[in-house]
Structure formats: structure tokens, C-alpha cells
Write an enzyme that holds these catalytic residues in place. Sequence first.
Site, PDB file in Angstrom:
ATOM      1  N   TYR A   6       0.824  -1.215   0.000  1.00 47.53           N
ATOM      2  CA  TYR A   6       0.000   0.000   0.000  1.00 47.53           C
ATOM      3  C   TYR A   6       0.856   1.261   0.000  1.00 47.53           C
ATOM      4  O   TYR A   6       0.542   2.240   0.682  1.00 47.53           O
ATOM      5  CB  TYR A   6      -0.949  -0.003   1.200  1.00 47.53           C
ATOM      6  CG  TYR A   6      -2.060  -0.999   1.059  1.00 47.53           C
ATOM      7  CD1 TYR A   6      -3.194  -0.704   0.318  1.00 47.53           C
ATOM      8  CD2 TYR A   6      -1.974  -2.252   1.660  1.00 47.53           C
ATOM      9  CE1 TYR A   6      -4.213  -1.623   0.165  1.00 47.53           C
ATOM     10  CE2 TYR A   6      -2.989  -3.186   1.516  1.00 47.53           C
ATOM     11  CZ  TYR A   6      -4.106  -2.866   0.765  1.00 47.53           C
ATOM     12  OH  TYR A   6      -5.115  -3.776   0.618  1.00 47.53           O
ATOM     13  N   TYR A  33     -14.376  -4.821   2.304  1.00 44.87           N
ATOM     14  CA  TYR A  33     -12.998  -5.216   1.992  1.00 44.87           C
ATOM     15  C   TYR A  33     -12.719  -6.518   2.727  1.00 44.87           C
ATOM     16  O   TYR A  33     -12.921  -6.605   3.946  1.00 44.87           O
ATOM     17  CB  TYR A  33     -11.991  -4.148   2.433  1.00 44.87           C
ATOM     18  CG  TYR A  33     -10.557  -4.623   2.316  1.00 44.87           C
ATOM     19  CD1 TYR A  33      -9.882  -4.574   1.104  1.00 44.87           C
ATOM     20  CD2 TYR A  33      -9.897  -5.156   3.417  1.00 44.87           C
ATOM     21  CE1 TYR A  33      -8.578  -5.040   0.991  1.00 44.87           C
ATOM     22  CE2 TYR A  33      -8.596  -5.622   3.318  1.00 44.87           C
ATOM     23  CZ  TYR A  33      -7.953  -5.559   2.096  1.00 44.87           C
ATOM     24  OH  TYR A  33      -6.660  -6.022   1.989  1.00 44.87           O
ATOM     25  N   ASP A  42     -16.707 -12.267   8.492  1.00 42.15           N
ATOM     26  CA  ASP A  42     -15.290 -11.898   8.402  1.00 42.15           C
ATOM     27  C   ASP A  42     -14.934 -11.148   9.675  1.00 42.15           C
ATOM     28  O   ASP A  42     -15.072  -9.933   9.764  1.00 42.15           O
ATOM     29  CB  ASP A  42     -15.064 -11.035   7.156  1.00 42.15           C
ATOM     30  CG  ASP A  42     -13.623 -10.551   7.037  1.00 42.15           C
ATOM     31  OD1 ASP A  42     -12.822 -10.799   7.966  1.00 42.15           O
ATOM     32  OD2 ASP A  42     -13.298  -9.902   6.029  1.00 42.15           O
ATOM     33  N   LYS A  75      -5.388 -11.664  12.104  1.00 42.15           N
ATOM     34  CA  LYS A  75      -4.923 -10.465  12.795  1.00 42.15           C
ATOM     35  C   LYS A  75      -4.653 -10.722  14.267  1.00 42.15           C
ATOM     36  O   LYS A  75      -3.588 -11.196  14.634  1.00 42.15           O
ATOM     37  CB  LYS A  75      -5.898  -9.306  12.565  1.00 42.15           C
ATOM     38  CG  LYS A  75      -5.833  -8.775  11.129  1.00 42.15           C
ATOM     39  CD  LYS A  75      -6.486  -7.433  10.997  1.00 42.15           C
ATOM     40  CE  LYS A  75      -6.450  -6.929   9.563  1.00 42.15           C
ATOM     41  NZ  LYS A  75      -5.097  -6.551   9.123  1.00 42.15           N
TER      42      LYS A  75
END
Length: 444
Positions: free
Chosen positions: A16, A144, A238, A267
Site C-alpha cells: 500500500y 474489503y 469476516d 490479525k
Amino acid sequence: MPNLAERDAAVLWHPYTQMQTAPLPIAVVGGEGAWLIADDGRRYLDAVASWWVNLHGHAHPVIARRVGEQLQQLAHVMFAGFTHAPAVELAEGLLGVLPPNQRRVFYSDNGATAIEVALKMAVQYFYHRGQPERRTLVAFRDSYHGDTFGAMAVSARSAFTAPFAELLFDVQYIDVPVPGREAAALAQLDAILQQHAVAAFIFEPLVLGTAGMVMYEPAALDALIRRCHAAGALCIADEVMTGFGRTGRLFAADFLTEQPDLFCLSKGLTGGTMALGATTCTAAIYEAFLSEDRARTFFHGHSYTANPVACAAGLASLELLLTPESAADRARIEARHAAFAGELRGQPGIRAVRQRGTILAVEFGAADTSSYFSRLRDEFYALGLARGVVLRPLGNIVYVLPPYCMQDDELALVYEVLRAMRALVLRPADAPAATHLPEFPLND
């Protein structure tokens, strides 16, 4: 001799990041609690938990010890035909805190791979049930879910996905049911369920991260899940970002009455220590793959599936998460966020303030608001670093998602930076962009 950042610039490509215009990266040599330590001795408060992964603080001694012990015992073994205690114990622990309909754990490497696994499980589930036409997937319009091809396909079409548009499979989208849009989202879902053979609805529960920490209410999601289940479709939560306490409960699904059929986790799964993903599912989904026919196998795997060291880190992190001390820290951060959100709401320069659990998002008003490419992004980022705080703005939206060990005085420093960002927004229209930002003393 070039320093570490200069050596990096000669050989690395960062995520990114527009490498032609980006400044040299900050070289980090250590971490302690909520702080990152750079090679020049400067300390930076990690207010975004290093991309939402760090739960308990950097270099946590409990996790470090468990990782070290596991490395001396078993670093890795392939997970086809073999197993080991860390994988079994972590799976038992996860199933013990997830909703009771979750019965099996499939490990992978990260959030995007956890999504890929869930999508393939859902489609193949109906294939095995003699319904191969059920392959339509439904997602939120601003969602996303990751950067692999399947995860991109169920994410919003955007600048992130534009080069690959013709390679992505079609997905049916509905609006996010934010307050005032619940009925519209439900009507859109009803129309899709009537017109398409839907395999699954995938969603970020209650908080859409990359969309700008967009938040909606549990009742709205319950209604959508209920409609899907009535139509025979599966639901995929998610919880890569929302899981492990971020929303104020262990999982965002804990706010729901209707429960998803599959969960995607990563995560915070290892407390920000190592890469690991997990997809969990119901007994019915798992049993659809059981057969004497080997062609009904779930043909998916990774070289490092269920890596013992990562699983050991995950188990240690989960044990820390379930302590009363961690629960108290999450409640304290939530209360501090709520008080600060109340201070900001309605002030000039503030378009919106959103908060759920330990997640706080501030949307700053300006001429080019609501854009990932807002001119404010770089100024906000630089201002935070100059004052010793790591924040990664989503355009004009700045979020705070701290490790749970962050103390009140450290939160106060973050809030002070957000106040300074508001001052930037309120500067005169003809004022130049900030080129020099005063630094706070960082090493008292």
C-alpha cells in the site's frame, strides 16, 4: 555506510505504498508495550496496533516465552496426516469462545486465506449437496476482505481492484445497513435471494474497516442473516478485524441473535506475534465433505498450515485475552473512547465520530472529504509521527484501534493529536499545506 532505511529502499517493495513518492520508512528495532522503538531512539505510540493485529502489546513476555519453548520442541510439521498439541489446543480454545454452532477449525496463513477457505467451503458444500447452481455470493457494497483473488472478488470494486476487474467473478452487492438504510439493504437482499441461487452472504460484522470504520447495528445484521438462512444460504462472518475483543465483546457475532455458519479469523489471533489464519464452520458444513469418495475432499492447504509456533502464540494470546485484567483494559479503553467521542461530536471540522468497543473513528470535514486519496491523509499521518503517534488515516478518516495495554495517559496523547488534526482542517482555505509540524519531546 547507509542506514537501515536506506538499505531497505534499495531492495524492498512495501505494501500500500507508492514507492516513488513515499518517504523512507521508519526503521523499528524494538517494541515495548504500546510503543515502537526506532533505530534513532525515538519512540512511537502504536495507536493502530500495527494494522490491527496487536492485542496485548509488543514483545509480550508470556507470548515470547511460549514461542521460544515451542521453537525448541517442534518448529513445523506438515499438517496432512500429522497433528500436534498447539493446533489441537488452540482449536479447542477457539471453539470454546465462538458461538456454539461452530464445530470445526481449518487453519491457514492470514486473513485473506481464511476468506478464500470460507468461500470455497461454501460453494463446495452446495456442490456436494447436489446444488452446483448455488454459487452466487453476496457482499456489502463498500466491503474489503483481502487482496487474494477470491477475497478481492467479494470486496468493493475500487482503485484496489480496478486492474483485475475482468478477472474477478461476479458478486451481488447490497448497501451497508447503516442507520436509515436498513430497509433498503434488506429489500436489496430479498431481491437477490429471489433472483439468484445464493451460496453465501459474506460480511464484516458491525464494523467495515477499510471502508472507513463504517458502523451499523446488530439488529440490522440479524435481519439479513435471518433472510439468508430462510432462503437456505450460508452466512460468512469476516471477523479478521473485529474478532478478539475489538468491538467490546469477544466477537462481533456475540451481539447477534442469528449466528453465521462460518467465521474467518486472523490479525489478533496470535496477538500480533506471527502470521496465522483460521476458518471455522458448523458440523453440517464439515459433514458434507465426509465420504468414501476421495473426490469429495476439501482440496485446500498451505505449506505452513497450523504451524506449531504460530499456534502456540495464538494459544498464549487467547489465554491472555480471557483474563479479567484484559477485560478490564478493554472496558477502560471503550469508556475513554466514548468520552472523547462525546467531546468531538458536533464540533466544527468534524463530520462524524463513530465508536464501538475499542474502535474509534473520526471523520474530518473538508473540501475533498470521504476519499481514500484525500489530501489530508499525508498531513494527518505526518502530524501523528511528528508527535510520536502512529496513525494510518483512511483518507480524511482517522481511526484509533489500540493494543489493550495502552494506558490512559497514552490515550490522552492520541486524543491530543486528533485535536491537532481538527485544527488543521479548520485552517483558512488559502493557507498552504503544512510542511513543518512541531515535534513533542519523545524521550523524557
